[in-house]
Design a protein around this motif. Sequence first.
Motif: not given
Length: 155
Positions: A85-113
Amino acid sequence: MLNNKQNVTYNYKGNVFCHCPSTGIEREMACGGFDKDRNTIRKLCPAKQYGITCEGMEKCPVVNGIRIPLSEDRRIFTPIDRASYKWKREYNKRTAVERVNSRIDQVFGFENHTIRGIKKMTVRCGLALCVMLAMALGRIKEKQAQNMRSLVCAV
């Protein structure tokens, strides 16, 4: 097959199965924790842990459980057991971080810097995160919590 045990198998998800030597019934082994000193995870007999009757328990080589070294397959066997169950809890946190990373890449223009140097990039990433937090805080203070993640919604 695992650890030269004829009746133990595992899959790509990290589930370890015990096969009854008499009937061949497959059961998932229970999580027994991580042994830091030996760098192994422990799997326990499902019949003993869950109170299941198993006909081949007397001749089963893994009735007392097994230790699986992380070196068996490092992608599957990790210090936090993937079947826990601990793995499932930790893995679910990963999706939130991926959304932040995606926003930094796409919205703030870090993908093509064109930024050169780790110090400059650290400052820019820090500023981008501060802007994201400030926007969220502003939405909450304006009682627009439903638009907290939006960068373009002006209501």
